[in-house]
Structure formats: structure tokens, C-alpha cells
Design an enzyme around this catalytic site. Structure first.
Site, PDB file in Angstrom:
ATOM      1  CG  ASP A 329      -2.056   0.961   1.180  1.00  0.00           C
ATOM      2  OD1 ASP A 329      -1.869   2.071   0.648  1.00  0.00           O
ATOM      3  OD2 ASP A 329      -3.144   0.619   1.660  1.00  0.00           O
ATOM      4  NE  ARG A 331      -4.697   3.050   0.498  1.00  0.00           N
ATOM      5  CZ  ARG A 331      -5.749   2.370   0.928  1.00  0.00           C
ATOM      6  NH1 ARG A 331      -6.961   2.879   0.783  1.00  0.00           N
ATOM      7  NH2 ARG A 331      -5.596   1.189   1.502  1.00  0.00           N
TER       8      ARG A 331
END
Length: 418
Positions: A329, A331
């Protein structure tokens, strides 16, 4: 070729005249817009320029194409007449000081009011935030009205079933010292990495240590506010909030391999209900497609998940992403709380999210979360069961613990359609 498009002269913004200093220094975290100073990204008047990068985020390259083709004059100044915010946002206490907000310009929607004289003198000062009013019309809202979950009130829910909102667009504006501190790295290291990983697109990152503000070429944020925006000033106002990261396939086209659109629409419904009962509803929509890995990577991961031995499985959900992208991930929710601070919010009563990363980021930045609201089971598509079980097993909030049988059942429901 017209003179504005001439190619025989190149302006180098990375090497100003010896001893030259920006006309408008930026004092990040100052208590007023005037004391903070304007964000000026113009390349046509180098002495006015006080930031790295350019306005428009990822759309800046389309502007370059328009200039290259002769369709746009590169020194064109925007006419900002009647573009003032349609609702008043702030200022709030969180805007003061350099640590609370580091990735957006809290004064970005006030430039017409704060810097009217400088704009009249020809300084190219542009808003990085726009505030307007709109209505949302979604087919799922008709179902909510038909079932009685929502009722028409003429204020939040209109007679035709649409929802009245204040809609806010925010472009990223990074204060590099603050970004570095948020990620626990040095500003020098951050600048060097940004320079290298963009193949030297912004040389000022390494040649202009005097410029501390960067307008990165990435997507921004859209905020949807439900209810009386003036209540943001009242700390007793009940707040319902969903922080949603972009998923074009589901949000727009209804792809059933994930829960994104169902959860987003559920959040919108909860926000509307909050506004109808005297509170405020907030949807924060971040442009972070495919966990900020991009849609191509996302679709490659889909293929890898479906074609692996044994088929799609919750136990290998994150591993497949890491195999393709090198990271599970990208983000990194450290910057996400900035928009919540910008709205002046210190407490979220109903957080419509199961994400441990979002929860930890908000709490770590001093935002109190009273209740976490998971997506109702009946809204989870069959093909998204693997995702839900994997996320719960990885730490996503769930009122109940994940059992081994849940994993087996999720795989079975996912494979039923193949």
C-alpha cells in the site's frame, strides 16, 4: 509560431540571479493569509515565484500541451471575477502553526480577498482551493428513500431525491519541512528522493533550498459537506465522516471486486442522515487510485489474484499486491488528517471506515474518534468477500474476530461466479 510559444529562449527557474530573493516570502503557519504570504508559481516573472512546481497538479502537463499547440498563451492570467467561495470555511485554530497542516494551503481559497492588491498589480496568484454548492443524484438514494432510511426534508434531501452539498476541490501544496517531519526523514533526503524518483522533473528541489513549498504533480482532494457549514465553528456539532480513497472501477462503473462504491454510498447516506438530525456529514475523496499505486498496477494485481494456484484467496490478498508493486500500500495516510484539520474538526463521532491506517493516522494527529462504523454485510458484493476477510485479518476494524471458516467461505463465494 507566435512569440509566446517561441522555442529559442528557455527560462531556467532553478538558477535565479545571484542574490535574488522572492518578492513574497512564505511564512508557513502564520496566523493570517497576508502574514503567511501568497503562493506564486509563475515562471514568466521569476522574482515573483516563491514555490517549486506549478498549479494544477497532474493536469499541469495538459496545460503544457495547450501552450505547445498554441491554444493557450503561457502568460495568460485567470480572470477570478465571481469565483469567490460559495460558503465560508475557517479560519480555524488548526490553521495556525507549521505542524498541523503540511500538505495543503489552508488559505488557498481566500486569495481573492487576501491578495486583491497584488493580483490587480499583475501578480499571478491563483487559488488552490475552490468552494461551490452542488447536488448529488445517485440511484442508491432512491432506494434509501423508498425504504424509509432517508426522508425528503427540502433542505438536505430535495423533493427529487438529490442531496444538497457544499463541494470543495483542493490541490496539494506541500510544505517540505513539514512533510519530512511527518515521515520522520530529513528535508534534504526528501528533496533528493523526490528529485531522483521524478527523473529530475523539478531541479529546484535540489538547487533551491530557499524554496520550501512544493506543488506536486499528483491528484488532489474533493470534500463534500452535508448540512449547515456554519456549524463547523461549533465544537459540539456531531460529525459523521467517511474518508474514501479513489476507486474508479467501483466508484464510477460499479465493479464488484471490491466494496468501494457500496461503502462510499453508505457513507453518503449516513452523512445525509447526520445533517438531517442537526449534525454535519463529511465525505473526503482522495485521488489515490489503486492504493496510490495506479490503475494499471491495480488491474495487474487483479489478474495475479485470480490466476494464482487455488484462485483468489484472502491469505494471499496483500502478498499479490506486493509481488507486483513491491509494496502492499503506497497511500501512507500520514498526510490524510490535514484536510480534517483544515475543516477545524477535532472529533469525529461516527467514522464510516474500517481502515486501521486511516484510524491510526487521525488519532495520531490528535483527532478523537468516538465510533467506527463498518460496512453492513449485505452491502458487500460476493466477489469482494476475499478483500473484506483479508483486510479484517490484517487489522481492519470489525466488531467480530475473523475466523478460519470466514476465509474458506469468502473464497467459495468469490469463486462461485467463475
Amino acid at each position: 509560431m507566435t512569440r509566446p510559444n517561441r522555442t529559442d529562449h528557455i527560462r531556467l527557474t532553478s538558477h535565479p540571479a545571484p542574490g535574488a530573493k522572492p518578492r513574497f516570502p512564505i511564512v508557513w503557519g502564520a496566523p493570517t493569509a497576508r502574514e503567511r504570504g501568497p503562493v506564486v508559481a509563475t515562471v514568466s516573472r521569476p522574482l515573483d515565484r516563491n514555490v517549486i512546481g506549478t498549479h494544477g497538479g497532474s493536469y499541469a502537463l495538459y496545460r503544457a500541451l495547450a501552450v505547445s499547440s498554441g491554444a493557450l498563451n503561457p502568460i495568460q492570467r485567470p480572470d477570478l471575477t465571481n469565483t469567490d467561495p460559495a460558503a465560508t470555511i475557517g479560519p480555524f485554530e488548526q490553521w495556525m502553526g507549521a505542524a498541523k497542516i503540511v500538505s495543503i494551503d489552508p488559505w488557498g481559497h481566500t486569495v481573492m480577498e487576501a491578495f486583491r492588491e497584488q493580483i490587480a498589480e499583475g501578480v499571478d496568484i491563483r487559488p488552490s482551493i475552490a468552494v461551490t454548492r452542488a447536488r448529488l443524484d445517485l440511484p442508491e438514494l432512491e432506494q434509501a428513500l423508498a425504504s424509509g432510511r432517508l426522508a425528503i426534508d427540502g433542505s438536505v434531501v430535495q423533493p427529487n431525491g438529490s442531496l444538497s452539498v457544499v463541494k470543495i476541490a483542493i490541490d496539494p501544496v506541500w510544505h517540505l519541512p513539514g512533510i519530512a517531519a511527518r515521515f520522520s526523514v530529513t528535508e534534504t533526503s526528501l528533496r533528493r528522493t523526490l528529485f531522483e524518483q521524478t527523473a529530475g522533473m523539478f531541479p529546484e528541489l535540489v538547487t533551491r533550498p530557499d524554496l520550501h513549498v512544493f506543488l506536486p504533480p499528483i491528484g488532489g482532494i474533493t470534500v463534500y459537506l452535508f448540512g449547515d457549514v456554519a456549524k463547523l465553528n461549533d465544537p459540539t456539532t456531531p460529525i459523521t465522516c467517511r474518508v474514501h480513497d479513489e476507486c474508479n472501477g467501483s466508484d464510477v462503473f460499479g465493479s464488484d471486486i471490491c466494496t468501494c462504491r457500496p461503502y462510499l454510498v453508505h457513507g453518503i447516506e449516513e452523512c445525509a442522515r447526520a445533517a438531517q438530525t442537526g449534525g454535519l456529514g463529511i465525505i473526503v475523496y482522495n485521488r489515490k487510485e489503486g492504493r496510490a499505486l495506479g490503475e494499471v498496477t491495480k488491474f495487474l494485481v487483479y489478474n495475479a489474484r485470480k490466476r494464482q494456484e487455488g484462485g483468489d484467496a484472502a491469505t494471499a490478498y496483500f502478498e499479490r499486491t506486493e509481488c507486483v508493486a513491491g509494496v502492499q500500500d503506497a497511500r501512507f495516510q500520514q498526510l490524510m488528517p490535514d484536510v480534517i484539520h483544515w475543516l477545524g474538526i477535532a472529533r469525529i463521532d461516527h467514522f464510516i471506515s474500517m481502515s486501521d491506517m486511516k484510524y491510526d493516522a487521525l488519532v495520531g494527529q490528535g483527532v478523537k474518534i468516538v465510533e467506527r462504523v463498518p460496512i453492513p454485510d449485505e452491502l458487500v458484493p460476493a466477489d469482494a468477500q476475499v478483500e473484506m476477510v483479508a483486510k479484517k485479518a490484517a487489522g481492519y476494524y470489525s466488531p467480530e474476530a475473523v475466523k478460519p471458516q470466514d476465509v474458506t467461505d469468502a473464497v467459495g463465494r468469490s469463486l462461485d461466479k467463475y
